[in-house]
Design a protein around this motif. Structure first.
Motif, mmCIF file in Angstrom:
data_model
loop_
_atom_site.group_PDB
_atom_site.id
_atom_site.type_symbol
_atom_site.label_atom_id
_atom_site.label_comp_id
_atom_site.label_asym_id
_atom_site.label_seq_id
_atom_site.Cartn_x
_atom_site.Cartn_y
_atom_site.Cartn_z
ATOM 1 N N ASN A 63 0.956 -1.041 0.135
ATOM 2 C CA ASN A 63 0.059 0.014 0.096
ATOM 3 C C ASN A 63 0.928 1.285 0.031
ATOM 4 O O ASN A 63 0.558 2.121 -0.867
ATOM 5 C CB ASN A 63 -0.925 0.059 1.124
ATOM 6 C CG ASN A 63 -1.984 1.054 1.202
ATOM 7 O OD1 ASN A 63 -1.678 2.218 0.807
ATOM 8 N ND2 ASN A 63 -3.265 0.758 1.732
ATOM 9 N N GLU A 64 1.725 1.223 0.904
ATOM 10 C CA GLU A 64 2.609 2.497 1.084
ATOM 11 C C GLU A 64 3.534 2.696 -0.432
ATOM 12 O O GLU A 64 3.671 3.719 -1.008
ATOM 13 C CB GLU A 64 3.831 2.322 2.073
ATOM 14 C CG GLU A 64 3.028 2.522 3.528
ATOM 15 C CD GLU A 64 4.011 2.197 4.552
ATOM 16 O OE1 GLU A 64 5.187 1.967 4.342
ATOM 17 O OE2 GLU A 64 3.272 2.200 5.720
ATOM 18 N N SER A 65 4.081 1.553 -1.023
ATOM 19 C CA SER A 65 4.709 1.826 -2.255
ATOM 20 C C SER A 65 3.604 2.166 -3.481
ATOM 21 O O SER A 65 4.165 2.883 -4.202
ATOM 22 C CB SER A 65 5.158 0.338 -2.769
ATOM 23 O OG SER A 65 6.446 -0.054 -1.815
ATOM 24 N N VAL A 66 2.785 1.471 -3.601
ATOM 25 C CA VAL A 66 1.660 1.942 -4.654
ATOM 26 C C VAL A 66 1.119 3.413 -4.424
ATOM 27 O O VAL A 66 1.204 4.027 -5.367
ATOM 28 C CB VAL A 66 0.618 0.854 -4.697
ATOM 29 C CG1 VAL A 66 -0.480 1.517 -5.500
ATOM 30 C CG2 VAL A 66 1.152 -0.370 -5.273
ATOM 31 N N THR A 67 1.015 3.884 -3.248
ATOM 32 C CA THR A 67 0.542 5.183 -2.784
ATOM 33 C C THR A 67 1.756 6.305 -3.277
ATOM 34 O O THR A 67 1.489 7.300 -3.761
ATOM 35 C CB THR A 67 0.118 5.128 -1.507
ATOM 36 O OG1 THR A 67 -1.065 4.269 -1.175
ATOM 37 C CG2 THR A 67 -0.371 6.796 -1.058
ATOM 38 N N ALA A 68 2.879 5.856 -2.737
ATOM 39 C CA ALA A 68 3.995 6.774 -3.411
ATOM 40 C C ALA A 68 4.156 6.995 -4.703
ATOM 41 O O ALA A 68 4.466 7.964 -5.276
ATOM 42 C CB ALA A 68 5.304 6.264 -2.505
ATOM 43 N N ILE A 69 4.346 5.695 -5.498
ATOM 44 C CA ILE A 69 4.349 5.855 -6.720
ATOM 45 C C ILE A 69 3.090 6.476 -7.352
ATOM 46 O O ILE A 69 3.453 7.495 -8.144
ATOM 47 C CB ILE A 69 4.162 4.454 -7.451
ATOM 48 C CG1 ILE A 69 5.611 3.714 -6.961
ATOM 49 C CG2 ILE A 69 4.274 4.489 -9.034
ATOM 50 C CD1 ILE A 69 5.610 2.159 -7.327
ATOM 51 N N ALA A 70 1.827 6.492 -7.072
ATOM 52 C CA ALA A 70 0.684 7.044 -7.591
ATOM 53 C C ALA A 70 0.908 8.771 -7.345
ATOM 54 O O ALA A 70 0.848 9.372 -7.952
ATOM 55 C CB ALA A 70 -0.548 6.751 -6.833
ATOM 56 N N ALA A 71 1.421 8.930 -6.195
ATOM 57 C CA ALA A 71 1.798 10.585 -5.697
ATOM 58 C C ALA A 71 2.545 10.963 -6.712
ATOM 59 O O ALA A 71 2.495 12.234 -7.091
ATOM 60 C CB ALA A 71 2.222 10.369 -4.246
ATOM 61 N N GLU A 72 3.702 10.166 -6.916
ATOM 62 C CA GLU A 72 4.699 10.844 -7.862
ATOM 63 C C GLU A 72 4.205 11.103 -9.314
ATOM 64 O O GLU A 72 4.446 12.051 -9.949
ATOM 65 C CB GLU A 72 5.866 10.181 -7.936
ATOM 66 C CG GLU A 72 6.999 10.008 -6.632
ATOM 67 C CD GLU A 72 7.261 11.359 -6.108
ATOM 68 O OE1 GLU A 72 7.359 12.346 -6.993
ATOM 69 O OE2 GLU A 72 7.399 11.658 -5.142
ATOM 70 N N LEU A 73 3.480 10.016 -9.900
ATOM 71 C CA LEU A 73 2.999 10.109 -11.337
ATOM 72 C C LEU A 73 1.746 11.169 -11.240
ATOM 73 O O LEU A 73 1.937 12.042 -12.188
ATOM 74 C CB LEU A 73 2.345 8.805 -11.431
ATOM 75 C CG LEU A 73 3.373 7.522 -11.728
ATOM 76 C CD1 LEU A 73 2.707 6.277 -12.045
ATOM 77 C CD2 LEU A 73 4.759 7.778 -12.513
ATOM 78 N N VAL A 74 0.928 11.486 -10.397
ATOM 79 C CA VAL A 74 -0.214 12.411 -10.275
ATOM 80 C C VAL A 74 0.572 13.775 -10.255
ATOM 81 O O VAL A 74 0.189 14.575 -10.660
ATOM 82 C CB VAL A 74 -1.322 11.959 -9.651
ATOM 83 C CG1 VAL A 74 -1.713 10.811 -9.918
ATOM 84 C CG2 VAL A 74 -0.910 12.058 -7.959
#
Length: 140
Positions: free
Chosen positions: A33-44
């Motif tokens: 969850n933390e990794s996917v959220t961090a990746i999504a945060a960077e991409l958005v």
């Protein structure tokens, strides 16, 4: 889902990702969850900062299939494409920006860019391999 290309839109997208991951059984404090959220945060954040076209939104798609979680962020600015080779190197230690795709590279199993089939722009995507609870227990 579609979000406005604003900091508020980016924040709402990030919150949606972490909530959806929890609904799918990957708790808020899990590594996935933390990794996917961090990746999504960077991409958005990149979609809002670099892919913004006035009056156009960005789109976020989150899917889980075949043992991987895939994050897709589409914007309408096709002429500003990230360079996978260039962005994967370590950022300058004193730079105020430029760490986003370096972080994506470190956290994702794979990522890339593809043109949007339904209109102008691009889709930046990343995938994280989901570990089963048994694999998590073994790796701990």
């Amino acid at each position: 889902m579609r979000f406005t290309s604003t900091p508020r839109g980016a924040r709402l997208a990030r919150r949606l990702v972490t909530q959806r991951m929890d609904e799918w059984g990957h708790g808020y404090d899990s590594a996935l969850n933390e990794s996917v959220t961090a990746i999504a945060a960077e991409l958005v954040a990149n979609a809002v900062c670099h892919g913004h076209v006035p009056g156009r939104d960005f789109q976020l798609r989150l899917t889980e299939a075949r043992g991987a979680v895939r994050i897709e962020v589409a914007d309408t600015r096709g002429e500003r494409m990230p360079d996978e080779a260039e962005e994967s190197g370590p950022p300058d230690a004193l730079a105020e920006s430029g760490r986003g795709l370096f972080l994506v590279t470190a956290l994702a199993a794979r990522w890339g860019v593809s043109p949007r089939p339904a209109g102008p722009g691009k889709t930046v995507w990343a995938e994280c391999d989901a570990m089963s609870p048994a694999e998590v227990a073994v790796s701990s």
